[in-house]
Design an enzyme around this catalytic site. Structure first.
Site, short mmCIF file in Angstrom:
data_model
loop_
_atom_site.label_atom_id
_atom_site.label_comp_id
_atom_site.label_asym_id
_atom_site.label_seq_id
_atom_site.Cartn_x
_atom_site.Cartn_y
_atom_site.Cartn_z
N GLU A 13 -57.50 113.23 3.91
CA GLU A 13 -58.95 113.16 3.69
C GLU A 13 -59.60 114.42 4.23
OE1 GLU A 13 -61.24 109.85 5.16
OE2 GLU A 13 -59.71 108.40 4.55
N GLU A 25 -56.45 106.02 9.96
CA GLU A 25 -57.16 106.38 11.18
C GLU A 25 -57.22 105.28 12.22
OE1 GLU A 25 -60.99 108.05 10.55
OE2 GLU A 25 -60.26 109.66 9.28
C1 BGC Z 1 -62.55 107.20 6.73
C2 BGC Z 1 -63.29 106.97 5.44
C3 BGC Z 1 -64.73 107.41 5.59
C4 BGC Z 1 -64.74 108.89 5.89
C5 BGC Z 1 -66.13 109.51 6.01
C6 BGC Z 1 -62.85 108.53 7.35
O1 BGC Z 1 -62.86 108.38 8.72
O2 BGC Z 1 -61.17 107.03 6.54
O3 BGC Z 1 -63.17 105.62 5.09
O4 BGC Z 1 -65.53 107.10 4.51
O5 BGC Z 1 -64.08 109.10 7.10
O6 BGC Z 1 -66.82 108.95 7.06
#
Ligand code: BGC
Length: 445
Positions: A356, A167
Site C-alpha cells: 500500500e 498492518e
Molecule cells: C490501511 C487502509 C487504509 C489506509 C489509509 C492503511 O493503514 O491498511 O485500510 O485505508 O491505510 O488510511
C-alpha cells in the site's frame, strides 16, 4: 522520467482494497456483523456519523470493478476476505453464500487475467468474537486458525498469493489502545494481549497456508514510517527509538525469530515478563516468502515527559510547514526510501512488496472529470524512490497503489478520498481520476 519497464517485466503492479471499506451488504446474504458494523452504528465514532453500508457496493459491482483494474493496466488486485461473511459467528457455521461470493470474485479476476492477492484479515473481526474479548482473548487464535484453514482449503487451488494480516500495528494500536478504531478499546491492558495474540496469529496463519496450499507465495503486511528525531538531543533520539520499536519493529521482529524488541524499550521488557512471551517465541517465527510494506508518512518525534509510557510526541507536518496530503500526512519520498531500506537490512527478509502507498486529497468531480495533479505528483515521487531502491539492489517484487476507488476510510468515513477512481456514494457511479489515467499511461511505458 521513470518508466514502468525500468522495473523489469516481472515486476508486479497492483491496486489494493479491503473488504469492509468497499463491499457493503454488511448484514445481508448471510454475513454476520463485524466490529466495524457495530462501531459505525454508534454515533460520534466516525466523521459525519457515516455508516459502513453500502460503502462502494462492491458486493454487487465486483465484476465492473475488476474490469476497471484491468482497464487501468494493473496486473494484480489485492482484496480481503471478510471473516464474518464466511463465518457469521466467527467460528462454527459456514455461510455458503459468502464462500460463493469470493469464488466469483476470484474467478472474475482470473478470467480477466488479473492475479489476486488475498488478505485474510483486514481489520473486520466478527463481532461475535469481539464479544469474547476479540484480539485480547486467547480464544481468538483457534478461531483465526479455523478461518484460515477454511479459506486455504476453499480457495487454495486458485489463489496462490496470500497476505495473512493487514498492518497488525494499525489495528492493535488504533483499535485496542487508542480507541479511535473498532472495537474502540483503550489502554495497555488491552493493547499488549492484542499484540501477543496477533503476533501468534500471523505465524500460525502462515503455517496453515504453507501446509494447505501447494506453491503458495505467503506474506503479511506491516505499516512502516521513518521515525525522525526532532533534534539531535539524546532525549529526542531516544524518543524516536521507542517509537520505532512500537511502530516498525514490534511485529516483524518476532516473525524473524528476534522476539519483541525489548532491548530498546523497557516497557516491552515488562510486557515480555508479564505475559511470558519468550515462551512463545518459537511459535511466532515464520519464514515469509515476502513482506508487504505500507508507507504513508514519516513521523518527526520529540521527547515529552508528560506523555505516559512512551514519553514522545509527534511534531506534525503542518506545524513544520512541510507538504502534506488532506490527511495531514507528510509527503516525503526520501523517508519512504529510508524506511524500506531499514526493513531491507534484516537479512532474513527475502522479498519486499509495497502492498500500500497512496494519498488522499479533496477531490471534486467537475464535468465528469476529476483533476488531481497533486496525487499524480505524489505517485511520481514515490515511484522514483521505488526505482532507486530497486536499482540499489533491494529485493522489491511489486508495488500496489492504495486504492482502486474512494471508499470508507475508517474513522474518516467517506470524507477522505484515496482512490484512483472517484466514487459518487449516492449513485455508485465510478469516474476514473486523472491520476488513474496517469497510471494507465505509466504502465504502458
Ligand atoms: C490501511 C487502509 C487504509 C489506509 C489509509 C492503511 O493503514 O491498511 O485500510 O485505508 O491505510 O488510511
Amino acid at each position: 522520467m521513470v518508466k514502468a519497464s525500468d522495473f523489469g517485466s516481472d515486476f508486479l503492479w497492483g491496486v489494493a482494497t479491503a473488504a469492509a471499506q468497499i463491499e457493503g451488504t454488511a448484514t445481508q446474504h448471510g454475513k454476520g456483523p463485524s466490529i466495524w458494523d457495530t462501531f459505525t452504528a454508534k454515533n460520534g465514532k466516525i466523521k459525519k456519523n457515516h455508516k459502513l453500508d453500502p460503502a462502494c457496493d462492491f458486493y454487487h459491482r465486483y465484476a465492473e470493478d475488476v474490469a476497471l483494474v484491468k482497464y487501468l493496466g494493473f496486473s494484480v488486485f489485492r482484496f480481503s476476505i471478510a471473516w464474518a461473511r464466511i463465518l457469521p459467528n466467527g467460528r462454527g457455521e459456514v455461510n455458503e453464500e459468502g464462500i460463493r461470493f469470493y469464488h466469483h470474485l476470484i474467478d472474475e479476476c482470473l478470467s480477466q487475467g488479473i492475479t489476486p492477492y488475498v488478505t485474510l484479515y483486514h481489520w473486520d473481526l466478527p463481532q461475535a468474537l469481539e464479544d469474547e474479548g476479540g484480539w485480547t482473548s486467547f480464544s481468538i487464535n483457534a478461531a483465526f486458525n479455523a478461518f484460515v484453514t477454511i479459506c486455504a482449503l476453499e480457495y487454495g487451488d486458485k489463489v496462490k498469493n496470500w497476505i495473512v494480516l493487514n498492518e497488525p500495528f494499525g489495528y492493535t494500536s488504533l483499535g485496542y489502545m487508542l480507541g479511535i478504531h473498532a472495537p474502540g478499546k483503550t489502554g495497555l491492558t488491552n493493547f499488549f494481549p492484542a499484540v501477543l495474540h496477533t503476533a501468534l496469529a500471523q505465524a500460525d496463519g502462515a503455517k496453515i497456508l504453507r501446509a494447505e496450499v501447494a506453491n503458495a507465495n505467503i506474506g503479511t503486511t506491516y505499516s512502516c514510517s521513518e521515525i525522525i528525531p526532532y533534534t539531535e538531543s539524546d532525549n529526542d533520539v531516544l524518543a524516536a527509538k521507542r517509537i520505532d520499536c512500537l511502530m516498525n519493529r514490534l511485529f516483524v521482529e518476532p516473525t524473524l525469530g528476534l522476539g519483541f524488541p525489548t532491548a530498546d524499550w523497557d516497557v516491552l521488557e515488562k510486557f515480555q515478563i508479564e505475559y511470558g512471551t519468550w515462551r512463545l517465541q518459537e511459535r511466532m517465527k515464520f519464514d515469509f516468502d515476502f513482506v508487504g510494506l505500507q508507507n504513508y508518512f514519516p513521523l518527526t518525534v520529540k521527547y515529552n515527559a508528560f506523555i505516559p509510557v512512551i514519553q514522545a510526541w509527534e511534531v506534525k507536518a503542518k506545524s513544520r510547514k512541510k507538504p502534506h496530503t488532506a490527511m495531514g500526512w507528510e509527503i516525503n519520498a526520501d523517508s519512504f526510501y529510508n524506511i524500506v531500506t531499514q526493513f531491507a537490512a534484516y537479512p532474513a527478509i527475502k522479498n519486499i512488496i509495497i502492498t500500500e502507498n497512496g494519498a488522499a486529497y479533496h477531490d471534486k468531480l467537475i464535468d465528469k472529470r476529476v483533476n488531481d495533479p497533486e496525487r499524480i505528483e505524489y505517485f511520481k515521487l514515490y515511484v522514483s524512490a521505488l526505482l532507486k531502491l530497486k536499482n540499489e539492489g533491494v529485493n522489491i517484487a511489486g508495488y500496489m497503489a492504495w486504492t482502486l476507488m474512494d471508499n470508507f476510510e475508517w474513522a474518516e468515513g467517506f470524507t477522505a478520498r484515496f482512490g484512483l477512481v472517484y466514487n459518487d456514494f449516492k449513485t455508485q457511479e465510478r469516474t476514473i481520476k486523472d491520476s488513474g489515467y496517469w497510471w494507465k499511461e505509466f504502465l504502458k511505458t
